[in-house]
Design an enzyme around this catalytic site. Structure first.
Site, PDB file in Angstrom:
ATOM      1  N   TYR A  71       0.824  -1.209   0.000  1.00 22.92           N
ATOM      2  CA  TYR A  71       0.000   0.000   0.000  1.00 22.92           C
ATOM      3  C   TYR A  71       0.856   1.255   0.000  1.00 22.92           C
ATOM      4  CZ  TYR A  71       0.749   0.954   5.030  1.00 22.92           C
ATOM      5  OH  TYR A  71       1.294   1.255   6.248  1.00 22.92           O
TER       6      TYR A  71
ATOM      7  N   ASP B  59      -5.223  -3.511   3.069  1.00 27.50           N
ATOM      8  CA  ASP B  59      -4.149  -2.611   2.648  1.00 27.50           C
ATOM      9  C   ASP B  59      -3.853  -2.764   1.155  1.00 27.50           C
ATOM     10  OD1 ASP B  59      -3.815  -1.627   5.212  1.00 27.50           O
ATOM     11  OD2 ASP B  59      -2.090  -2.897   5.676  1.00 27.50           O
TER      12      ASP B  59
ATOM     13  N   HIS C  66      -9.860  -6.023   8.843  1.00 28.45           N
ATOM     14  CA  HIS C  66      -8.622  -5.404   8.369  1.00 28.45           C
ATOM     15  C   HIS C  66      -7.815  -6.393   7.520  1.00 28.45           C
ATOM     16  CE1 HIS C  66      -5.798  -2.154   8.254  1.00 28.45           C
ATOM     17  NE2 HIS C  66      -4.807  -2.943   8.617  1.00 28.45           N
ATOM     18  N   LYS C  67      -7.715  -7.625   7.979  1.00 23.82           N
ATOM     19  CA  LYS C  67      -7.067  -8.698   7.226  1.00 23.82           C
ATOM     20  C   LYS C  67      -7.684 -10.016   7.682  1.00 23.82           C
ATOM     21  CE  LYS C  67      -2.492  -6.424   7.204  1.00 23.82           C
ATOM     22  NZ  LYS C  67      -1.050  -6.572   7.538  1.00 23.82           N
TER      23      LYS C  67
ATOM     24  N   TYR D 127      -6.424 -10.808  10.905  1.00 29.83           N
ATOM     25  CA  TYR D 127      -6.945  -9.933  11.959  1.00 29.83           C
ATOM     26  C   TYR D 127      -8.470 -10.033  11.958  1.00 29.83           C
ATOM     27  CZ  TYR D 127      -2.284  -7.751  11.687  1.00 29.83           C
ATOM     28  OH  TYR D 127      -0.927  -7.519  11.679  1.00 29.83           O
TER      29      TYR D 127
ATOM     30  N   ASP E 246      -6.999   2.632   9.784  1.00 34.85           N
ATOM     31  CA  ASP E 246      -6.145   2.561   8.599  1.00 34.85           C
ATOM     32  C   ASP E 246      -6.903   1.994   7.401  1.00 34.85           C
ATOM     33  OD1 ASP E 246      -5.049   1.978  11.208  1.00 34.85           O
ATOM     34  OD2 ASP E 246      -3.087   1.636  10.327  1.00 34.85           O
TER      35      ASP E 246
ATOM     36  N   ARG F  86      -1.706   9.000  13.637  1.00 34.74           N
ATOM     37  CA  ARG F  86      -1.727   8.578  12.237  1.00 34.74           C
ATOM     38  C   ARG F  86      -2.985   7.774  11.925  1.00 34.74           C
ATOM     39  NH1 ARG F  86       3.501   6.551  10.741  1.00 34.74           N
ATOM     40  NH2 ARG F  86       3.002   4.346  10.735  1.00 34.74           N
TER      41      ARG F  86
ATOM     42  N   GLY G  90      -5.354  10.189  11.260  1.00 34.60           N
ATOM     43  CA  GLY G  90      -4.975  10.850  10.016  1.00 34.60           C
ATOM     44  C   GLY G  90      -5.465  10.098   8.793  1.00 34.60           C
TER      45      GLY G  90
END
Length: 813
Positions: A477, A527, A571-572, A575, A582, A651, A654
Site C-alpha cells: 500500500y 491494505d 482489516h485482514k 486480523y 487505517d 496517524r 490521520g
C-alpha cells in the site's frame, strides 16, 4: 481542553533567521554555501529520556548532515557547560559523518543542547579503546612467531602462518573495551569472542598480554580473562546455522582487521573475512564492532556481499548457569534478549553473558552441543545485534541473577525506546518562510520528492528491493501511496517525471491480463486495495485495459472480503473481526471511485457504511477516535467489554481524516444523504483536531497525552491532518476559518520536521515507522512509543507532499 504547549526552542536562532530569510528557489549548491556564513551555533538539539529510569552515560549520535555541516570543528554545549564529544566515522567508510556527545538524563528528563562550530576545549580521559597488536622484530618458525616486541597497528592482514596460539598477535586478536568491561575476538579459525573482567573501572587492554602469552589468564591489577570459550561461539559470536549446529567462520581465504576509531567516547574496529566457504558459497563478510563509554554493550554489524541465511548468534554453554530470556510477544522492532548467569567465570565466581537483538530478526531459539543459539534472518546479507557481559568480581559489580536480568531488560528498553532527539539546524531554517506562497509550498514539496525519487523510489518496482522493509519489493500500500503523491505533484505543475515514474512502478506489477505480481486475494488484506486508486487513475488517463482488469481483481476481493456482523470490512484475514482506522482509508475511496466509474454508484452506500460503523464503534467522549475495534473483544489489546483499543494514535486518525475528504471529493452532489453523513463527521473531526493541535502547529504521536513520558511530536499524523484541513477548504467542505490552523500546521511541520542537507537533499523527519495491533503489538502506551522514529518513511513523506499540493492550490486562489 487545550493541550499544554510544547516550548519552541528556536529563540537562539531568531536573529539569524530574520537576517537569512528564505527563498526555496535557491539552488541547492547556493543554499549549502550559506552555511559558511552562519553564526557559531549550527544547530539546537532537543533530547529527552523516554524511560522512567535514569539513563547515565547515554551517547547521542548526531549526523553531520542533519546538523547542516560537513566537517569539524564542532562542540556540544548545555547552556554554558561543554559536554564530552567526539567526531566519529559511523559507517566505517573513512569519512567523519557523526558527532557524538555523552549525556546523563534523569527519568523522563528533557534538555536543550546547542552545537557550535567551535573546537572542543575539554580535556577528557579516554573511556573506550580498540586495538590490534602484533610482534615485530622476531621471525616465524612454522606456526609460531619467536622473539620480537608487540607494536600496535591500525591495520593487519593475518599472515598465512597465523593460527591459534601462534603468539604473533597480542591476546590472539583485536580487542575492544569501555571503562566497564573488555572483549577480544580470536583472529583465527575459532572466531570465538572472549571477555576480560576488570577489577577497577579503567582502560586496560594496552596492559594485557605484554609480559607473556598466558599472563592474562591470571589475576592482575587490571583484572583477568574470565571466560572459557573452547569450541563455542563464546561471548556473542556468530556463524552459520546448519540446523543442528553452528559453523563458526573458520574456512576463509583471509582475515583483515582495521581500527576504525579509537576515541575517548567511541571505539570500533572491523574484521573483513575474505571468501568464507559456507553453504556452498564463498561469501565476503565484514563485521564491525563498536563500543561506547560507560557501556557494556558491543554493537555488532554484519554485512555480507550476498545473502547468507540462516546466520546464528550465540552464547557458550557452561554448567551451573541459568538461561534468561526476554519477552517474545513483542513488535518486530522491539529488542529482546538472551542471557546466561552463574558460575561460568574462570575466576570461579558469577558471570553474566547476554545477547540483545530485534525480536523480529530471530526465527528460532535453539541450542547445539556448545552454544545457546539464536537463529537470525539476514535477507540482504546484513545483521545487527549487541552482546554484553557483567562480572561479579568487578568493584560494585552485579552480584545476583535478578540484577543481571534487570540489566538486560533495561538495555533492551534503551535500544527499543531510543532517546528522543530532534535537531533544528541553521541550514534547515533557510527552508522556512514567514508567508508561504503557492510556488514556495510546491517547490519545497518537489525538492523533498526529488530526494526520494533519486534515492529510493525507483527500487519499489516489481523485481526491485524495498529499502524500508529490507525485502523484495511487493504490491504494498505504501508504494501506491507514494506514486499517488508523485502523480498529484506532477499534476500541480511539478516535473512530469514524477507522474511518469508512478505509472512505471505501478505498471511493473501488472501483466497484460491484469494479473498483479505478488498480490494474493486469499489473504484478504485491505491494505492491498490502496494501490487500486492509482490503477483507476491510470485507466482513466490512458485507457489501457490491463489497469482496469487489475482494478477488477481488487474489486472482486472486496466482494468476498470478510466483514463484522454490522458490515465493516475486516482489516485482514489474520486480523479477524477487527476494524482499523487505517483500513477505512485503504479500501473505501477505491470502492467509491470504482463504483463511480463502472457500477453507476451502486456501492456508494456500502463505502459510506464503513465510516458509519467506524464512527459508532471507535468514537471517544473527547471526540477523538480509537485506533481499532475487535468485535469479539478477544485480542490482548482490546477492552474486554467494548473491544476498543486503548489510545488515540494520530496517524490512525490521520488515515480516517484523509479518507473523509477523499470520499467527499468522489461522491457526486446528487448523493446528498450519503454526503451529509460524511460531511457531519468531517465537521466534527475538524473541531477536535484543532482542539488538540499543539502550539508548535503539529500533533503528538498519542494525540491527547502531550505530557506523557516519551510522547513526541509526530510528522505523519500531522501531515495527514493538514491535508484533510486543506483539501476540506479547497472543496468547500470546511470554512475558510480553518485556514489559520491549517497554515500553522504546515509551518509547524516545516519547522519541526523538514531538514536540509549540505548537498541539497531535503528530508522529513520525526515519522513513526509503523504501528499496528496484535502479533506482539499489545496496544499499550509503551508500544506506541516503542516503534522506531525515522526519516522519509513513505507513510509520512507522502501525506506531506499531498498536503503541500492542496495548500499550493489553496494559496493560488
Amino acid at each position: 481542553m487545550k493541550v499544554k504547549p510544547m516550548k519552541n526552542f528556536l529563540l537562539l536562532f531568531s536573529l539569524t533567521l530574520l537576517i537569512l530569510g528564505c527563498d526555496v528557489k535557491t539552488p541547492s549548491k547556493q543554499v549549502a554555501s550559506q552555511s559558511a556564513v552562519l553564526a557559531d551555533v549550527v544547530a539546537t538539539v532537543t533530547i529527552s529520556n523516554p524511560s522512567e529510569f535514569e539513563r547515565k552515560d547515554e551517547l547521542m549520535w548526531l549526523p553531520l548532515e542533519r546538523l547542516g555541516v560537513l566537517k569539524a570543528p564542532l562542540s556540544v554545549w548545555l547552556k554554558d557547560e561543554e559536554l564530552p564529544s567526539q567526531l566519529v566515522d559511523g559507517d566505517g567508510n573513512g569519512s567523519i559523518d557523526h558527532l557524538v556527545a555523552l549525556v546523563d538524563l534523569a527519568a523522563a528528563e528533557k534538555m536543550i543542547l546547542v552545537v557550535k562550530a567551535q573546537p572542543s576545549t575539554l580535556s577528557i580521559d579516554s573511556r573506550t579503546q580498540a586495538e590490534i597488536s602484533i610482534k615485530q622484530g622476531g621471525a616465524w618458525q612454522e606456526n609460531k612467531y619467536i622473539g620480537g616486541q608487540f607494536v600496535n597497528v591500525d591495520k593487519l592482514i593475518a599472515p598465512k602462518q597465523h593460527t591459534d596460539h601462534s603468539e604473533y598477535i597480542r591476546y590472539e586478536g583485536p580487542g575492544i573495551e569501555s571503562d566497564k568491561v573488555g572483549y577480544r575476538i580470536y583472529l583465527d579459525w575459532r572466531n570465538g569472542f572472549d571477555v576480560f573482567g576488570k577489577s577497577r573501572p579503567a582502560l586496560a587492554l594496552h596492559k594485557v598480554g605484554l609480559d607473556g602469552f598466558e599472563s592474562y589468564h591470571h589475576p592482575a591489577d587490571w583484572g583477568l580473562d574470565i571466560l572459557k570459550v573452547g569450541e563455542s561461539l563464546g561471548m556473542g559470536g556468530f556463524g552459520y546455522w546448519h540446523g543442528d549446529k553452528v559453523e563458526r567462520v573458520a574456512s576463509v581465504d583471509s582475515r583483515a582487521v582495521s581500527i576504525l576509531q579509537n576515541g575517548p567516547l567511541v571505539s570500533s574496529f572491523a574484521i573483513d573475512y575474505g571468501a568464507w566457504s559456507v553453504a556452498g558459497k564463498r561469501v565476503n563478510l565484514r563485521a564491525v564492532f563498536t563500543m561506547q563509554a560507560g557501556s557494556r554493550l558491543v554493537h555488532v554489524q554484519l554485512q555480507a556481499d550476498e545473502a547468507i541465511e540462516p546466520l546464528a548468534i550465540g552464547l557458550g554453554k557452561a554448567p551451573e548457569t541459568v538461561l534468561l530470556s526476554g519477552g517474545d510477544d513483542l513488535t518486530g522492532h522491539a529488542y529482546t534478549y538472551l542471557g546466561t548467569w552463574g558460575k561460568q567465570s574462570l575466576a570461579g565466581d558469577d558471570l553474566g553473558l547476554g545477547l540483545v537483538f530485534k525480536r523480529g530478526l530471530r526465527t528460532d531459539q535453539t541450542e547445539d552441543a556448545h552454544n545457546w543459539v539464536s537463529v537470525m534472518k539476514s535477507p540482504s546479507g546484513t545483521l545487527d545485534y549487541y552482546f554484553l557481559a557483567a562480572w561479579s568480581g568487578e568493584p560494585d559489580g552485579i552480584k545476583t541473577e535478578q540484577n543481571f536480568n534487570t540489566l538486560l531488560e533495561r538495555e533492551a528498553e534503551k535500544l527499543t525506546l531510543k532517546l528522543r532527539i530532534f535537531i533544528d539546524s541553521q541550514l534547515s531554517a533557510t527552508l522556512r518562510v514567514d508567508q508561504p506562497s503557492a510556488a514556495s509550498v510546491r517547490i519545497l514539496a518537489e525538492r523533498l520528492a526529488d530526494t526520494e525519487y533519486r534515492t529510493k523510489a525507483k527500487a519499489l518496482r516489481n523485481g526491485g528491493w524495498d529499502p524500508e522493509r529490507d525485502r523484495p519489493a511487493r504490491w504494498e500500500y505504501t508504494t501506491g501511496l507514494l506514486m499517488q503523491a508523485f502523480d498529484d505533484l506532477s499534476g500541480a505543475g511539478a516535473d512530469p517525471k514524477f507522474a511518469a515514474l508512478a505509472e512505471q512502478i505501478i505498471g511493473s506489477f501488472i501483466d497484460e491480463q491484469g494479473n498483479i505480481a505478488s498480490y494474493r486475494k486469499d489473504v484478504f488484506n485491505i491494505d492491498d486495495i490502496n494501490n487500486g486508486k492509482m490503477l483507476l487513475r491510470l485507466y482513466q488517463r490512458t485507457g489501457i485495459e490491463k489497469y482496469r482488469l487489475a482494478a477488477d481483481i481488487l474489486r472482486d476481493q472486496l466482494s468476498h472480503h470478510p466483514k463484522t456482523s454490522n458490515g465493516a470490512f475486516w482489516h485482514k484475514q489474520r486480523y479477524p473481526y477487527q476494524l482499523w482506522l487505517d483500513g477505512v482509508y485503504m479500501g473505501m475511496p477505491f470502492l467509491a471511485e470504482y463504483s463511480k466509474q463502472f457500477e453507476q454508484g451502486e456501492s456508494f452506500a456500502q463505502a459510506v457504511h464503513e465510516f458509519e460503523v467506524a464512527k459508532e464503534k471507535l468514537s471517544a467522549p473527547n471526540g477523538l477516535l480509537f485506533h481499532a475495534w475487535d468485535e469479539k473483544a478477544a485480542q490482548n489489546w482490546a477492552d474486554p467489554k467494548t473491544g476498543l483499543s486503548k489510545f488515540h494514535w494520530s496517524r490512525g486518525m490521520g488515515w480516517y481524516a484523509m479518507a473523509l475528504v477523499d470520499m467527499l471529493e468522489i461522491l457526486p452532489e446528487d448523493q446528498a444523504e450519503l454526503r451529509a453523513i460524511l460531511q457531519r463527521q468531517l465537521t466534527e473531526l475538524a473541531v477536535v483536531l484543532v482542539r488538540y493541535q499543539d502550539d508548535s502547529g503539529v500533533w503528538y504521536q498519542i494525540t491527547d497525552m502531550p505530557d506523557a513520558t516519551g510522547n513526541y511530536l509526530e510528522a505523519s499524523g500531522s501531515s495527514m491532518f493538514v491535508y484533510a484541513l486543506a483539501k476540506g477548504i479547497n472543496l468547500g467542505l470546511l470554512p475558510e476559518t480553518y485556514k489559520v490552523a491549517m497554515m500553522n500546521g504546515y509551518q509547524g511541520i516545516v519547522r519541526e520536521f523538514v531538514s536540509l542537507d549540505p548537498d541539497g537533499d531535503v528530508h522529513l523527519n520525526g515519522i513513526c515507522q509503523v504501528a499496528g495491533l496484535g502479533f506482539g503489538r499489545d496496544g499499550s502506551y509503551r508500544y506506541y512509543q516503542s516503534e522506531p522514529i525515522v526519516a522519509d518513511d513513505i507513510k509520512g513523506l507522502t501525506p506531506f507532499i499531498m498536503a503541500s499540493v492542496q495548500i499550493s492550490k489553496l494559496l493560488s486562489r
